[in-house]
Scaffold this active site. Structure first.
Site, short mmCIF file in Angstrom:
data_model
loop_
_atom_site.label_atom_id
_atom_site.label_comp_id
_atom_site.label_asym_id
_atom_site.label_seq_id
_atom_site.Cartn_x
_atom_site.Cartn_y
_atom_site.Cartn_z
N ARG A 177 -12.35 -5.34 -6.93
CA ARG A 177 -11.91 -6.03 -5.47
C ARG A 177 -13.41 -6.25 -4.77
O ARG A 177 -14.31 -5.39 -4.72
CB ARG A 177 -11.06 -4.88 -5.09
N PHE A 196 0.84 -1.15 0.05
CA PHE A 196 -0.04 -0.09 -0.17
C PHE A 196 0.81 1.34 0.05
O PHE A 196 1.74 1.39 0.96
CB PHE A 196 -0.99 -0.05 1.05
N ASP A 205 2.38 -4.69 8.46
CA ASP A 205 1.24 -4.08 8.32
C ASP A 205 -0.08 -4.94 8.14
O ASP A 205 -0.21 -5.70 7.37
CB ASP A 205 1.31 -3.00 7.25
N TYR A 208 -10.69 0.34 10.93
CA TYR A 208 -11.91 0.68 10.18
C TYR A 208 -12.41 -0.28 9.04
O TYR A 208 -13.18 0.14 8.33
CB TYR A 208 -11.90 2.09 9.81
N LYS A 209 -11.38 -1.16 8.72
CA LYS A 209 -11.90 -2.29 7.62
C LYS A 209 -12.53 -3.25 8.31
O LYS A 209 -13.68 -3.29 8.69
CB LYS A 209 -10.41 -2.47 6.84
#
Lengths: 416, 416
Positions: free
Chosen positions: A377, A131, A203, A228-229
Site C-alpha cells: 500500500r 476496516f 467513515d 492522524y492520517k
C-alpha cells in the site's frame, strides 16, 4: 515513457510544492504512508511546547477558560468542517473513530427506531472489506442492543444497491477503502439509501484531507473519521464526528457524558443533551494531542481540496504508470481503480511476496505498508510528496524486484 | 496554635519535600487544585519533544513498533497498577473516564445477566452527589439497553447498606467524593455488595495517587479513574480501567474496537476479544497525551502511597486547624470529614459567598476551585505542596475575609 526529468519538471510547476517546507520529514526517506500516520507539521513542536509550558505549566487549571480547552473540540471541528463539505457547528474533534462510530451508528438506529414507518428495519449494511474495527463496533452495538439487529456484509460495491433494501436501517460504509483505495460514490449511495428508507453513515478515515468531500451536498446522514492520517494531526490524535444540522435535534447517543450536557457545570444529576453538535461529545479530551490537530489544519488552510485532489490524481497516475512501465516483468497486480472518480489518494499493488518486498522498500527508505493478503500500500499526500519522490520510489522498487533483494522468509512485525 | 515557623519546621522534616523540584510550578502561586488538574512534571516537556520529533517526526509509522506505541496503554497500566493495589496485566490507560465507566458498567451488568441466580437484578445503586458524568453514563447505558435497568440514588453514604439489596445488580460509586472529599470504605461496601449478590464498581478519579488503594485486597470488582488529577498526567490525559484477573475471562464490553481484538492485525471481519486486560481497549489512542502520563508515574515511583498519605493527612489536618483558628469569626463550614479514614486529599469549606471568595483567592495566587452550592474546594498534593504553602494560603484567606476583599457580585466563569 515518463522520465525523472519529467517528474522534476512537474515539481517545478507544482503550486503545492512549497508546503513541503512546513513538514518535518527525515532525510533519506520517501514517505508513502501518510494514509496510516501523517507526517509531522513543523509547527507541532512549538505548539506542544506552548500547551505544555504556558497552558498546563503556568496557567494550570485556568487554561480551561483562558486557553479555550473546553471549546477546543468545537473550535477545531469548525476549522475541519470546510474540508468535509460541512457547516460550522456540525463537526467536533473528539474521542476515537471507533467510539464516534458507535455513537453515530447508535444514533442512526435510534432515529430509525423512533420513526414508526422505519422502526421494523433491523439490517445494517456494510462491506466485508470494511476496516474491521467498524464491523467490530457494529457487532458490539448490535449484540448489546439485543433487538435483532444484524450486519449484512457485501463482498463487492456492486452488491450494495441490492443489499440496501427495505429491511436496511443504516448503510455503514467507509468512503475510501483502507486496503484497495476504492472510493464510493457518496452521493449516489446516500441517495439510494434514502430512496429505500435507510440512512447513510460514512467513515471518512481515508477521505478527510485526501479527497474533496461534500457531505451536505451528497445528502449523507452522519459521518466519522480520523485526523492522524491525511490530516497530519499526530499519532492517535482525536477523531471527528459530523452530525448535520438537519439531524441534530433528533441525534441521541448512549455515551452521554458531561461534555455533551446542556449545562455541564450545573452538576445536575440528570442528563439533558446539549443543543447542536455538542451532544456528540462525551468526556474530557486529551488536550495536548487535540491541540496538535490544529497544526495540520493550518496547512490545509493555505490551499484547497481541489488543488490537493489535482495533485493527488497526478501523483497516483504517475506512480501507476511508472510501476507498469518499469516493473512490467514482475507479478504486480494493481488493486486500486484506474478510474479517477473511484480512486482515493493511495495506490495498492499485490505481489506474491508483498510483505517481503515492502520490508525491503522500507529498508531502502521508501516507507509504505503492507496489508493482508499480499497488498503493498502506497499513500500519496500532495502536501509533502513530490513527483521526484514518486520516480525515486519506483526506481528503488524496480531495483529490489530486478535483483530479488528481498527476504521471502521475512516475518510480519507485531504492528503496521 | 500553629505558627508559620511550625509549618516551616515540618517542611524541613518532610521526606517528600525534594520531589517538588520535579514539578514546574509558576512563581507566586500556591496551587491547591491538583485534584482538578495536576501540576506539570518538568520531564513532560522533554518527553513531548521526544515523542513529537523522534518518534512521530523521524521514525514515523515505524514507532508503532520501535517506540512501543501499540503497547503503551498496557505498559503504563502496569506502572500504575501498584498505586491501585492491582496486579500486572489488570490495568490499561485508555480513552476517557466516562467511556471506561460505560465499558465497566456494561460489563458488570452483563456479568450479572449471564448468571441465572442474578439475572433478574435491575438496579444500579449510586449517590445523587456522585460526579454527574457517572450518573449520565449510567442513564445513557440503561436507556439504550432498554431492559428495565434503573438508577437508585441515595442521598447519604449511610443509606448505601439498605439500598444495595437483592435487586441491586451493581453499586457504582466514586470512592472519594469530588465535592466533599468524603472517602468510602471500599472493603466494607464491596463486601456488603457481595453478601447481597451485587458487584462493586469504583470510580477512582479522586483517589488514584491521592490515597492508598488496595483494589484486590478490598474485593472490588471493577474500577475506572483519571490520570490528570493527582497523577499529574496532563490536561485530559487518557483515563484508566481496572479489570481484575478473577473477572477477565467473563468481562465483555460493547465498545469492541480493534485494539481489544485477539488478533488486531489479522483484519478478521469478526470480533473476538483479546485475552486479559486488552479486551478493555477499543480504538487508537492519542499517543502524545498518553506518553506524558509516564512522567507523573515516574515521580510516584520515587516514593510510596503510604508516605504520600501521611503527608496528605498532615497537610489537610493543618489546613483545617489553621482555617478554624485564624478565620474563626467567619461563616465557614467544614464539609470534609475530620475522620482520617473518611477523608480524601482535599478539604472543602462552605461560605455564603464561596464563589466570590474563591475568585479573590485566585486573584491573590491561591488557586483552589468552587463547586455548587457555596463550596470552596482545596486540593492537597503532597508531591508538590508544602506546609508553608498551607500557612500562606490560610493567611491570604484570612486577610480576604477580614477585609471583605471579595466581590459578592462576581459571576461564574463558563468553566472551572
Amino acid at each position: 515513457m515518463i522520465s525523472r526529468h519529467d517528474c522534476s519538471a512537474r515539481d517545478l510547476d507544482d503550486p503545492l510544492a512549497p508546503l513541503r517546507q512546513q513538514f518535518d520529514l527525515p532525510q533519506g526517506v520517501i514517505y508513502l504512508d501518510g494514509n496510516s500516520l501523517g507526517a509531522r507539521p513543523k509547527a507541532a513542536l512549538a505548539r506542544a511546547q506552548h500547551v505544555i509550558t504556558a497552558e498546563w505549566g503556568t496557567d494550570l487549571i485556568r487554561s480551561w477558560n483562558t486557553a479555550g480547552w473546553f471549546d477546543l473540540p468545537k473550535r477545531l471541528g469548525d476549522r475541519l468542517a470546510p474540508l468535509l463539505g460541512a457547516q460550522t457547528g456540525e463537526v467536533v474533534i473528539t474521542d476515537t473513530t471507533s467510539v464516534n462510530l458507535f455513537k453515530a451508528l447508535a444514533a442512526a438506529l435510534q432515529m430509525q427506531a423512533s420513526d414508526p414507518a422505519q422502526a421494523a428495519r433491523r439490517v445494517i449494511v456494510s462491506e466485508r472489506s470494511n476496516f474491521p474495527t467498524d464491523l467490530y463496533m457494529a457487532q458490539g452495538l448490535a449484540a448489546w442492543l439485543d433487538r435483532g439487529y444484524q450486519l449484512r456484509l457485501v463482498d463487492s460495491p456492486d452488491e450494495l444497491g441490492q443489499a440496501i433494501d427495505a429491511d436496511c436501517a443504516v448503510a455503514m460504509l467507509t468512503h475510501v477503502n483502507y486496503r484497495t483505495g476504492y472510493q464510493h460514490d457518496m452521493a449516489a449511495i446516500s441517495s439510494h439509501c434514502h430512496a429505500q428508507g435507510a440512512l447513510a453513515l460514512w467513515d471518512l478515515a481515508h477521505s478527510a484531507g485526501a479527497v474533496p468531500l461534500d457531505l451536505n451536498g451528497a445528502g449523507a446522514d452522519l459521518a466519522v473519521g480520523c485526523t492522524y492520517k491525511y490530516l497530519n494531526g499526530g499519532p492517535g490524535s482525536p477523531a471527528f464526528i459530523w452530525v448535520p444540522a438537519k439531524h441534530q435535534a433528533r441525534f441521541r447517543q448512549p455515551l452521554s457524558g458531561w461534555w455533551g450536557h446542556a449545562t455541564p457545570f450545573a452538576m445536575d444529576p440528570g442528563f439533558a443533551p446539549a443543543d447542536g453538535i455538542a451532544r456528540a461529545l462525551c468526556g474530557t479530551q486529551p488536550i495536548v494531542s487535540l491541540a496538535l490537530v490544529e497544526c495540520g489544519l493550518d496547512i490545509f488552510a493555505q490551499t484547497s481540496m481541489e488543488a490537493i485532489r489535482r495533485k493527488s490524481l497526478a501523483l497516483t497516475d504517475v506512480f501507476i504508470a511508472l510501476v507498469e512501465q518499469r516493473c512490467a516483468s514482475h507479478p504486480l497486480g494493481l488493486v486500486t481503480p484506474r478510474e479517477h472518480a473511484r480512486r482515493g489518494s493511495q495506490v495498492s499493488f499485490t505481489h506474491p511476496h508483498g510483505y517481503a518486498v515492502m520490508q525491503a522498500l522500507i529498508a531502502r527508505g521508501v516507507i509504505g505498508d503492507y496489508r493482508e493478503p499480499a497488498i503493498m500500500r502506497f499513500g500519496f499526500t500532495p502536501l509533502y510528496t513530490s513527483f521526484a519522490d514518486v520516480w525515486d520510489a519506483v526506481e528503488i522498487l524496480r531495483d529490489i524486484l530486478d535483483t530479488q533483494s528481498y527476504d521471502i522468509a521475512a516475518k510480519r512485525d507485531a504492528v503496521t
